[in-house]
Design an enzyme around this catalytic site. Sequence first.
Site, PDB file in Angstrom:
ATOM      1  N   LYS A 168       0.810  -1.231   0.000  1.00 49.63           N
ATOM      2  CA  LYS A 168       0.000   0.000   0.000  1.00 49.63           C
ATOM      3  C   LYS A 168       0.843   1.282   0.000  1.00 49.63           C
ATOM      4  CE  LYS A 168      -4.160  -1.945   2.097  1.00 49.63           C
ATOM      5  NZ  LYS A 168      -5.158  -1.859   3.180  1.00 49.63           N
TER       6      LYS A 168
ATOM      7  N   ASP B 157     -10.179   2.484   2.630  1.00 53.04           N
ATOM      8  CA  ASP B 157     -10.334   1.715   3.877  1.00 53.04           C
ATOM      9  C   ASP B 157     -11.132   2.491   4.937  1.00 53.04           C
ATOM     10  OD1 ASP B 157      -9.035  -0.579   3.066  1.00 53.04           O
ATOM     11  OD2 ASP B 157      -7.082   0.039   3.852  1.00 53.04           O
TER      12      ASP B 157
HETATM   13  P1  NDP Z   1       0.109  -4.005   9.487  1.00 49.94           P
HETATM   14  O1  NDP Z   1       1.006  -5.178   9.260  1.00 49.94           O
HETATM   15  O2  NDP Z   1       0.375  -2.725   8.805  1.00 49.94           O
HETATM   16  O3  NDP Z   1       0.061  -3.686  11.078  1.00 49.94           O
HETATM   17  C1  NDP Z   1      -0.094  -4.723  11.991  1.00 49.94           C
HETATM   18  C2  NDP Z   1      -0.388  -4.157  13.376  1.00 49.94           C
HETATM   19  O4  NDP Z   1      -0.772  -5.247  14.211  1.00 49.94           O
HETATM   20  C3  NDP Z   1       0.783  -3.463  14.058  1.00 49.94           C
HETATM   21  O5  NDP Z   1       0.278  -2.374  14.805  1.00 49.94           O
HETATM   22  C4  NDP Z   1       1.325  -4.562  14.977  1.00 49.94           C
HETATM   23  O6  NDP Z   1       1.973  -4.061  16.126  1.00 49.94           O
HETATM   24  C5  NDP Z   1       0.042  -5.221  15.388  1.00 49.94           C
HETATM   25  N1  NDP Z   1       0.166  -6.609  15.868  1.00 49.94           N
HETATM   26  C6  NDP Z   1       0.418  -7.714  15.127  1.00 49.94           C
HETATM   27  N2  NDP Z   1       0.376  -8.811  15.902  1.00 49.94           N
HETATM   28  C7  NDP Z   1       0.081  -8.393  17.165  1.00 49.94           C
HETATM   29  C8  NDP Z   1      -0.106  -9.064  18.406  1.00 49.94           C
HETATM   30  N3  NDP Z   1       0.000 -10.390  18.525  1.00 49.94           N
HETATM   31  N4  NDP Z   1      -0.423  -8.323  19.496  1.00 49.94           N
HETATM   32  C9  NDP Z   1      -0.554  -6.990  19.377  1.00 49.94           C
HETATM   33  N5  NDP Z   1      -0.371  -6.279  18.238  1.00 49.94           N
HETATM   34  C10 NDP Z   1      -0.065  -6.981  17.133  1.00 49.94           C
HETATM   35  O7  NDP Z   1      -1.363  -4.568   9.135  1.00 49.94           O
HETATM   36  P2  NDP Z   1      -2.616  -3.706   8.617  1.00 49.94           P
HETATM   37  O8  NDP Z   1      -2.690  -2.481   9.435  1.00 49.94           O
HETATM   38  O9  NDP Z   1      -2.589  -3.599   7.149  1.00 49.94           O
HETATM   39  O10 NDP Z   1      -3.852  -4.706   8.969  1.00 49.94           O
HETATM   40  C11 NDP Z   1      -4.286  -4.862  10.305  1.00 49.94           C
HETATM   41  C12 NDP Z   1      -5.526  -5.747  10.320  1.00 49.94           C
HETATM   42  O11 NDP Z   1      -6.616  -5.097   9.683  1.00 49.94           O
HETATM   43  C13 NDP Z   1      -5.354  -7.097   9.616  1.00 49.94           C
HETATM   44  O12 NDP Z   1      -6.022  -8.081  10.390  1.00 49.94           O
HETATM   45  C14 NDP Z   1      -6.084  -6.898   8.301  1.00 49.94           C
HETATM   46  O13 NDP Z   1      -6.594  -8.109   7.776  1.00 49.94           O
HETATM   47  C15 NDP Z   1      -7.218  -5.980   8.743  1.00 49.94           C
HETATM   48  N6  NDP Z   1      -7.778  -5.168   7.634  1.00 49.94           N
HETATM   49  C16 NDP Z   1      -9.092  -5.366   7.326  1.00 49.94           C
HETATM   50  C17 NDP Z   1      -9.680  -4.633   6.332  1.00 49.94           C
HETATM   51  C18 NDP Z   1     -11.116  -4.883   6.013  1.00 49.94           C
HETATM   52  O14 NDP Z   1     -11.572  -4.406   4.956  1.00 49.94           O
HETATM   53  N7  NDP Z   1     -11.880  -5.532   6.872  1.00 49.94           N
HETATM   54  C19 NDP Z   1      -8.938  -3.625   5.550  1.00 49.94           C
HETATM   55  C20 NDP Z   1      -7.553  -3.462   5.979  1.00 49.94           C
HETATM   56  C21 NDP Z   1      -7.014  -4.238   6.979  1.00 49.94           C
HETATM   57  P3  NDP Z   1       3.580  -3.733  16.132  1.00 49.94           P
HETATM   58  O15 NDP Z   1       3.714  -2.397  15.465  1.00 49.94           O
HETATM   59  O16 NDP Z   1       3.937  -3.723  17.553  1.00 49.94           O
HETATM   60  O17 NDP Z   1       4.229  -4.836  15.344  1.00 49.94           O
END
Ligand code: NDP
Length: 274
Positions: free
Chosen positions: A69, A106
């Site tokens: 993205k 989004d």
């Molecule tokens: P990113 O990879 O950009 O960010 C992931 C985030 O999740 C970070 O803040 C990370 O924290 C955190 N994280 C991951 N694992 C854990 C854990 N075990 N405990 C706590 N924090 C955790 O992902 P996106 O932002 O692109 O996507 C996030 C979610 O949103 C996904 O599940 C995706 O499928 C969903 N989504 C759904 C959409 C929809 O249309 N329904 C559209 C876009 C996204 P840290 O920085 O500490 O690593």
Amino acid sequence: MSPTVDQYGLIGHPVAHSLSPFIHSLFARQTGQSMTYRLYDVEPENFRARVMELAAEGVRGLNVTVPHKVAAAQLCSELSARAQRAGAVNTLTFNEDGRITGDNTDGAGLIRDLRDNHGIALQGRHILIIGAGGAARGVLAPLLALAPARVVVANRTAEKAWALAADFADLGSVQGCGFEELTTPFDLVINATSASLSGQTPAVSPAVIGPGAVCYDMAYGKQDTPFMLWAKAHGCGTALQGWGMLVEQAAESFCIWRGVRPDTAPVLAALESR
Ligand code: NDP
């Protein structure tokens, strides 16, 4: 020579299990649009070249998902205000004059689902966003535009939440913090982490779930997600998952490309009954 049927698709890595082709085929059938929608699994090092190749082949537009993205925003000739603000693009349009325009649907998808599908008012509410990745970045500006009392962004890596909140501080009351600082209740708790995808829940105190709070997981699945189960176990009012956001952000992209807004309700029903 341009193909006779307009072509669109989703580019990401991985994309094999995406439901976007199903969603867009239902939108196309419903609105009488002649188009195809394919999946393109492309690794980061090949992203730019593959996008240019698809544009040259006559593809009209692409949705963009993880991990491309931000790279998508960087190759656009023009960005919508909301894509510029998010620094990330999930919708590319290839114009006939060669310009590539980028948008981010989004945030609009989340707001439509919360407000229009579920009747949840956001003005004056206390909102917690857990996670500070691309999805959180994409929804912050549209949420702040609805004048909540405050938005707190909490992340496992607190520095990322501080930085994200600072980027949007001119738009309203938004603060960043780590999980351990969360001790007060909120009206709406949005899980924008990818924790549910690995069967986990973010390590946040259940004290964040205020009386009657709505808990919304952006992730989705056939059953309740781990975050929904956690929220229900701690007495939330309503627990929702991200099917509606998925369909609404797709509808917004479809509307950008085809100039017609599909009715999302039957598509959401078809998805949920699969
Ligand atoms: P990113 O990879 O950009 O960010 C992931 C985030 O999740 C970070 O803040 C990370 O924290 C955190 N994280 C991951 N694992 C854990 C854990 N075990 N405990 C706590 N924090 C955790 O992902 P996106 O932002 O692109 O996507 C996030 C979610 O949103 C996904 O599940 C995706 O499928 C969903 N989504 C759904 C959409 C929809 O249309 N329904 C559209 C876009 C996204 P840290 O920085 O500490 O690593």
